[in-house]
Scaffold this motif. Structure first.
Motif, PDB file in Angstrom:
ATOM      1  N   ILE A  21       1.001  -1.296   0.249  1.00 29.76           N
ATOM      2  CA  ILE A  21      -0.278  -0.024   0.038  1.00 29.76           C
ATOM      3  C   ILE A  21       0.651   1.302   0.149  1.00 29.76           C
ATOM      4  O   ILE A  21       2.212   1.238  -0.241  1.00 29.76           O
ATOM      5  N   LYS A  22       0.571   2.739  -0.242  1.00 30.22           N
ATOM      6  CA  LYS A  22       1.379   3.472  -0.605  1.00 30.22           C
ATOM      7  C   LYS A  22       1.341   4.768   0.509  1.00 30.22           C
ATOM      8  O   LYS A  22      -0.474   4.297   1.182  1.00 30.22           O
ATOM      9  N   LEU A  23       1.460   5.713   1.133  1.00 28.98           N
ATOM     10  CA  LEU A  23       0.916   6.153   2.310  1.00 28.98           C
ATOM     11  C   LEU A  23      -0.417   7.275   1.765  1.00 28.98           C
ATOM     12  O   LEU A  23      -0.977   7.576   2.664  1.00 28.98           O
ATOM     13  N   GLN A  24      -0.685   7.428   0.550  1.00 25.82           N
ATOM     14  CA  GLN A  24      -1.460   8.147   0.150  1.00 25.82           C
ATOM     15  C   GLN A  24      -3.053   7.723   0.170  1.00 25.82           C
ATOM     16  O   GLN A  24      -3.982   8.263   0.306  1.00 25.82           O
ATOM     17  N   ASP A  25      -2.365   6.249  -0.085  1.00 22.95           N
ATOM     18  CA  ASP A  25      -3.985   5.169  -0.281  1.00 22.95           C
ATOM     19  C   ASP A  25      -4.450   5.834   1.239  1.00 22.95           C
ATOM     20  O   ASP A  25      -5.327   5.425   1.854  1.00 22.95           O
ATOM     21  N   LEU A  26      -3.305   6.172   2.872  1.00 28.11           N
ATOM     22  CA  LEU A  26      -4.186   6.827   4.068  1.00 28.11           C
ATOM     23  C   LEU A  26      -4.645   7.604   4.070  1.00 28.11           C
ATOM     24  O   LEU A  26      -5.150   8.063   5.461  1.00 28.11           O
ATOM     25  N   ASP A  27      -4.604   8.758   3.576  1.00 23.21           N
ATOM     26  CA  ASP A  27      -5.290   9.597   3.515  1.00 23.21           C
ATOM     27  C   ASP A  27      -6.717   9.933   4.269  1.00 23.21           C
ATOM     28  O   ASP A  27      -7.476   9.124   4.163  1.00 23.21           O
ATOM     29  N   GLY A  28      -6.264  10.780   5.340  1.00 21.57           N
ATOM     30  CA  GLY A  28      -8.374  10.539   6.547  1.00 21.57           C
ATOM     31  C   GLY A  28      -7.722  10.160   7.301  1.00 21.57           C
ATOM     32  O   GLY A  28      -8.794  10.441   8.243  1.00 21.57           O
ATOM     33  N   LEU A  29      -6.626   9.078   7.898  1.00 17.68           N
ATOM     34  CA  LEU A  29      -6.137   9.072   8.668  1.00 17.68           C
ATOM     35  C   LEU A  29      -5.560  11.197   9.961  1.00 17.68           C
ATOM     36  O   LEU A  29      -5.148  10.883   8.894  1.00 17.68           O
ATOM     37  N   GLU A  30      -5.383  10.169  11.098  1.00 19.27           N
ATOM     38  CA  GLU A  30      -5.053  11.961  11.731  1.00 19.27           C
ATOM     39  C   GLU A  30      -3.341  12.266  11.320  1.00 19.27           C
ATOM     40  O   GLU A  30      -2.581  11.103  10.983  1.00 19.27           O
ATOM     41  N   LYS A  31      -2.662  12.858  10.984  1.00 16.38           N
ATOM     42  CA  LYS A  31      -1.591  13.384  11.060  1.00 16.38           C
ATOM     43  C   LYS A  31      -0.765  12.345  11.515  1.00 16.38           C
ATOM     44  O   LYS A  31       0.542  12.239  11.140  1.00 16.38           O
ATOM     45  N   ASP A  32      -1.129  12.577  12.791  1.00 16.41           N
ATOM     46  CA  ASP A  32      -0.319  11.655  13.513  1.00 16.41           C
ATOM     47  C   ASP A  32      -0.174  10.299  13.874  1.00 16.41           C
ATOM     48  O   ASP A  32       1.049   9.848  13.399  1.00 16.41           O
ATOM     49  N   LYS A  33      -1.201   9.792  12.987  1.00 11.23           N
ATOM     50  CA  LYS A  33      -0.774   8.282  13.172  1.00 11.23           C
ATOM     51  C   LYS A  33      -0.216   7.999  11.804  1.00 11.23           C
ATOM     52  O   LYS A  33       0.661   7.483  11.434  1.00 11.23           O
ATOM     53  N   LEU A  34      -0.358   9.186  10.933  1.00 11.72           N
ATOM     54  CA  LEU A  34       0.099   8.725   9.441  1.00 11.72           C
ATOM     55  C   LEU A  34       1.828   9.455   9.239  1.00 11.72           C
ATOM     56  O   LEU A  34       2.837   8.557   8.909  1.00 11.72           O
ATOM     57  N   ALA A  35       1.863  10.125  10.212  1.00 12.30           N
ATOM     58  CA  ALA A  35       3.399  10.317  10.676  1.00 12.30           C
ATOM     59  C   ALA A  35       4.106   9.074  11.843  1.00 12.30           C
ATOM     60  O   ALA A  35       5.575   8.106  10.490  1.00 12.30           O
ATOM     61  N   LYS A  36       3.690   8.070  12.224  1.00 12.44           N
ATOM     62  CA  LYS A  36       3.893   7.395  12.925  1.00 12.44           C
ATOM     63  C   LYS A  36       4.399   6.686  11.873  1.00 12.44           C
ATOM     64  O   LYS A  36       5.157   5.187  11.865  1.00 12.44           O
ATOM     65  N   ILE A  37       3.567   5.389  11.192  1.00  8.51           N
ATOM     66  CA  ILE A  37       3.462   4.629   9.989  1.00  8.51           C
ATOM     67  C   ILE A  37       4.135   4.815   9.097  1.00  8.51           C
ATOM     68  O   ILE A  37       5.312   4.003   8.302  1.00  8.51           O
ATOM     69  N   SER A  38       4.271   6.610   8.965  1.00  9.13           N
ATOM     70  CA  SER A  38       5.733   6.432   7.912  1.00  9.13           C
ATOM     71  C   SER A  38       7.133   6.338   8.235  1.00  9.13           C
ATOM     72  O   SER A  38       8.074   6.087   7.771  1.00  9.13           O
ATOM     73  N   SER A  39       7.453   6.609   9.609  1.00 11.10           N
ATOM     74  CA  SER A  39       8.453   6.450   9.945  1.00 11.10           C
ATOM     75  C   SER A  39       8.365   4.704  10.594  1.00 11.10           C
ATOM     76  O   SER A  39       9.739   4.326  10.342  1.00 11.10           O
ATOM     77  N   LEU A  40       7.640   4.567  10.815  1.00 10.31           N
ATOM     78  CA  LEU A  40       7.766   2.919  10.754  1.00 10.31           C
ATOM     79  C   LEU A  40       8.157   1.905   9.844  1.00 10.31           C
ATOM     80  O   LEU A  40       9.135   0.769   9.255  1.00 10.31           O
ATOM     81  N   ALA A  41       7.739   2.119   8.666  1.00 14.62           N
ATOM     82  CA  ALA A  41       8.118   2.029   7.455  1.00 14.62           C
ATOM     83  C   ALA A  41       8.942   2.222   7.283  1.00 14.62           C
ATOM     84  O   ALA A  41      10.021   1.114   6.071  1.00 14.62           O
ATOM     85  N   LYS A  42      10.015   2.575   7.617  1.00 12.93           N
ATOM     86  CA  LYS A  42      11.520   2.665   7.055  1.00 12.93           C
ATOM     87  C   LYS A  42      12.282   2.309   7.719  1.00 12.93           C
ATOM     88  O   LYS A  42      13.273   2.311   8.119  1.00 12.93           O
ATOM     89  N   VAL A  43      11.752   1.433   9.031  1.00 18.54           N
ATOM     90  CA  VAL A  43      12.870   0.421  10.209  1.00 18.54           C
ATOM     91  C   VAL A  43      13.573  -0.528   9.562  1.00 18.54           C
ATOM     92  O   VAL A  43      11.985  -1.159   8.941  1.00 18.54           O
TER      93      VAL A  43
END
Lengths: 108, 108
Positions: B86-108
């Motif tokens: 999936i892409k981060l853009q698919d998750l548009d509509g989630l809280e910014k805080d969650k998106l930031a955490k998902i984005s950060s974790l995806a890099k680990v």
């Protein structure tokens, strides 16, 4: 039932080697064809997990079934007769005593 | 990294449900097609056991990957982003805080 191994002559070993090879190749072909047919037609993941379960069981079964240790050959052959993978007639040339034991074990 | 679950709104849950369903179906289709192609072409039993090993690993992987418990959703989504399912853009509509955490974790 007690069973005392009596040794296998080179001629007997050759008969058994050939019949085991044939039975093994035949069984492998059946397994591959079964999986191929099943996988071609499936559409759901649960059906694929059923294929996985089948392969788990078959792999375990095949690992143990074709035991070629001399002390186990009578049991190996009896199991294959029981499953109709080979016939007693295929074993013509073995000692009568061994044939009698294989025949008897195949009925258990 | 510490993560404190902040709860998921019904709108967020719906976005996530849909994206997880889509990703799961897509992954299943890839697995089924891969197995189908492999099985059609194989001729040796060792190749079939490789399919069995692949299915064992994939089943284990899929069992754990699509964890929909609220406390685990951020990790589930991050893993799918990491794998490009999936892409981060698919998750548009989630809280910014969650998106930031998902984005950060995806890099680990």
């Amino acid at each position: 039932m007690t069973f005392t191994p009596t040794g296998w002559s080179p001629e007997e070993k050759q008969i058994v080697d050939e019949i085991l090879q044939r039975a093994y190749q035949q069984e492998i072909s059946l397994v591959i064809n079964h999986v191929r047919q099943t996988v071609i037609n499936l559409t759901q993941i649960d059906e694929l997990w059923q294929v996985h379960d089948f392969l788990s069981a078959k792999r375990y079964d095949l690992d143990g079934k074709y035991d070629t240790r001399e002390s186990m050959l009578v049991f190996t052959l009896a199991q294959l007769v029981k499953e109709n993978s080979i016939k007693l007639q295929d074993l013509d040339g073995l000692e009568k005593d061994k044939l009698a034991k294989i025949s008897s074990l195949a009925k258990v």
